[in-house]
Design a protein around this motif. Structure first.
Motif, PDB file in Angstrom:
ATOM      1  N   PRO A  67       0.047   5.474 -30.573  1.00 24.45           N
ATOM      2  CA  PRO A  67       0.360   6.396 -29.477  1.00 24.45           C
ATOM      3  C   PRO A  67      -0.824   6.413 -28.504  1.00 24.45           C
ATOM      4  N   VAL A  68      -0.511   6.417 -27.210  1.00 24.61           N
ATOM      5  CA  VAL A  68      -1.557   6.397 -26.185  1.00 24.61           C
ATOM      6  C   VAL A  68      -1.228   7.399 -25.084  1.00 24.61           C
ATOM      7  N   PHE A  69      -2.243   7.748 -24.347  1.00 30.31           N
ATOM      8  CA  PHE A  69      -2.101   8.560 -23.148  1.00 30.31           C
ATOM      9  C   PHE A  69      -2.312   7.614 -21.977  1.00 30.31           C
ATOM     10  N   LEU A  70      -1.310   7.484 -21.116  1.00 31.04           N
ATOM     11  CA  LEU A  70      -1.395   6.572 -19.988  1.00 31.04           C
ATOM     12  C   LEU A  70      -1.550   7.347 -18.691  1.00 31.04           C
ATOM     13  N   GLN A  71      -2.473   6.908 -17.884  1.00 26.74           N
ATOM     14  CA  GLN A  71      -2.619   7.433 -16.534  1.00 26.74           C
ATOM     15  C   GLN A  71      -2.145   6.326 -15.597  1.00 26.74           C
ATOM     16  N   LEU A  72      -1.062   6.602 -14.884  1.00 30.12           N
ATOM     17  CA  LEU A  72      -0.444   5.636 -13.978  1.00 30.12           C
ATOM     18  C   LEU A  72      -0.775   6.022 -12.548  1.00 30.12           C
ATOM     19  N   THR A  73      -1.315   5.083 -11.798  1.00 35.96           N
ATOM     20  CA  THR A  73      -1.652   5.327 -10.402  1.00 35.96           C
ATOM     21  C   THR A  73      -0.744   4.463  -9.533  1.00 35.96           C
ATOM     22  N   PHE A  74      -0.062   5.114  -8.598  1.00 42.16           N
ATOM     23  CA  PHE A  74       0.881   4.453  -7.711  1.00 42.16           C
ATOM     24  C   PHE A  74       0.369   4.512  -6.274  1.00 42.16           C
ATOM     25  N   ILE A  75       0.791   3.534  -5.480  1.00 46.13           N
ATOM     26  CA  ILE A  75       0.526   3.566  -4.047  1.00 46.13           C
ATOM     27  C   ILE A  75       1.859   3.519  -3.311  1.00 46.13           C
ATOM     28  N   TRP A  76       1.918   4.188  -2.168  1.00 44.25           N
ATOM     29  CA  TRP A  76       3.114   4.195  -1.327  1.00 44.25           C
ATOM     30  C   TRP A  76       2.987   3.032  -0.363  1.00 44.25           C
ATOM     31  N   ASP A  77       3.908   2.074  -0.447  1.00 41.69           N
ATOM     32  CA  ASP A  77       3.810   0.881   0.379  1.00 41.69           C
ATOM     33  C   ASP A  77       5.194   0.484   0.884  1.00 41.69           C
ATOM     34  N   HIS A  78       5.337   0.401   2.186  1.00 45.58           N
ATOM     35  CA  HIS A  78       6.606   0.004   2.817  1.00 45.58           C
ATOM     36  C   HIS A  78       7.798   0.822   2.312  1.00 45.58           C
ATOM     37  N   GLY A  79       7.615   2.127   2.216  1.00 45.77           N
ATOM     38  CA  GLY A  79       8.723   3.023   1.881  1.00 45.77           C
ATOM     39  C   GLY A  79       9.060   3.144   0.412  1.00 45.77           C
ATOM     40  N   CYS A  80       8.189   2.653  -0.474  1.00 45.81           N
ATOM     41  CA  CYS A  80       8.441   2.841  -1.909  1.00 45.81           C
ATOM     42  C   CYS A  80       7.113   2.891  -2.673  1.00 45.81           C
ATOM     43  N   TRP A  81       7.180   3.450  -3.862  1.00 48.51           N
ATOM     44  CA  TRP A  81       6.012   3.530  -4.724  1.00 48.51           C
ATOM     45  C   TRP A  81       5.861   2.226  -5.494  1.00 48.51           C
ATOM     46  N   GLN A  82       4.633   1.769  -5.648  1.00 46.67           N
ATOM     47  CA  GLN A  82       4.321   0.625  -6.493  1.00 46.67           C
ATOM     48  C   GLN A  82       3.184   1.016  -7.424  1.00 46.67           C
TER      49      GLN A  82
END
Length: 125
Positions: free
Chosen positions: A94-109
């Motif tokens: 089991p892990v704790f994940l920190q996900l970082t997204f960027i907003w690019d061209h109208g959607c999250w990546q």
């Protein structure tokens, strides 16, 4: 469409399904070109190394929970989830994940996944 916590959580839901079901096509589109995965051991994988590990079952996400914390500031979003994963030659963990997204061209990546060694202090839940 504007970046918002709701669109971020919707994207995160799609990501978690893609990770568990090894949807390589979605991952190729949903991960930013510069995406990196950082393991607890401090090893960083580039987008294509990460996708390759998933495709070859060297890295398996067996379960990912609902986000416990999300935050959007400008065009950057961060989500924290608990997951269970298995890497080759390591036990299912089991892990704790920190996900970082960027907003690019109208959607999250997804731009970064970081395996945290312990539950962060600001973790809700």
């Amino acid at each position: 469409m504007q970046p918002s916590p709701l669109t971020l959580l919707a994207c995160c839901d799609q990501l978690t399904v893609a990770l568990v079901h090894r949807d390589i096509c979605w991952l190729n589109q949903g991960l930013a070109v510069t995406a990196k995965r950082h393991s607890r051991q401090g090893i960083a994988q580039t987008k294509y190394d990460w996708i390759d590990a998933i495709q070859n079952e060297n890295l398996t996400y067996t379960q990912i929970g609902s986000p416990t914390h999300s935050q959007v500031i400008n065009h950057c979003g961060r989500v924290q989830v608990e997951a269970t994963m298995h890497a080759v030659n390591q036990p299912t963990t089991p892990v704790f994940l920190q996900l970082t997204f960027i907003w690019d061209h109208g959607c999250w990546q997804l731009s970064q996944e970081r395996d945290l060694s312990e539950k962060p202090i600001d973790w809700i839940g």
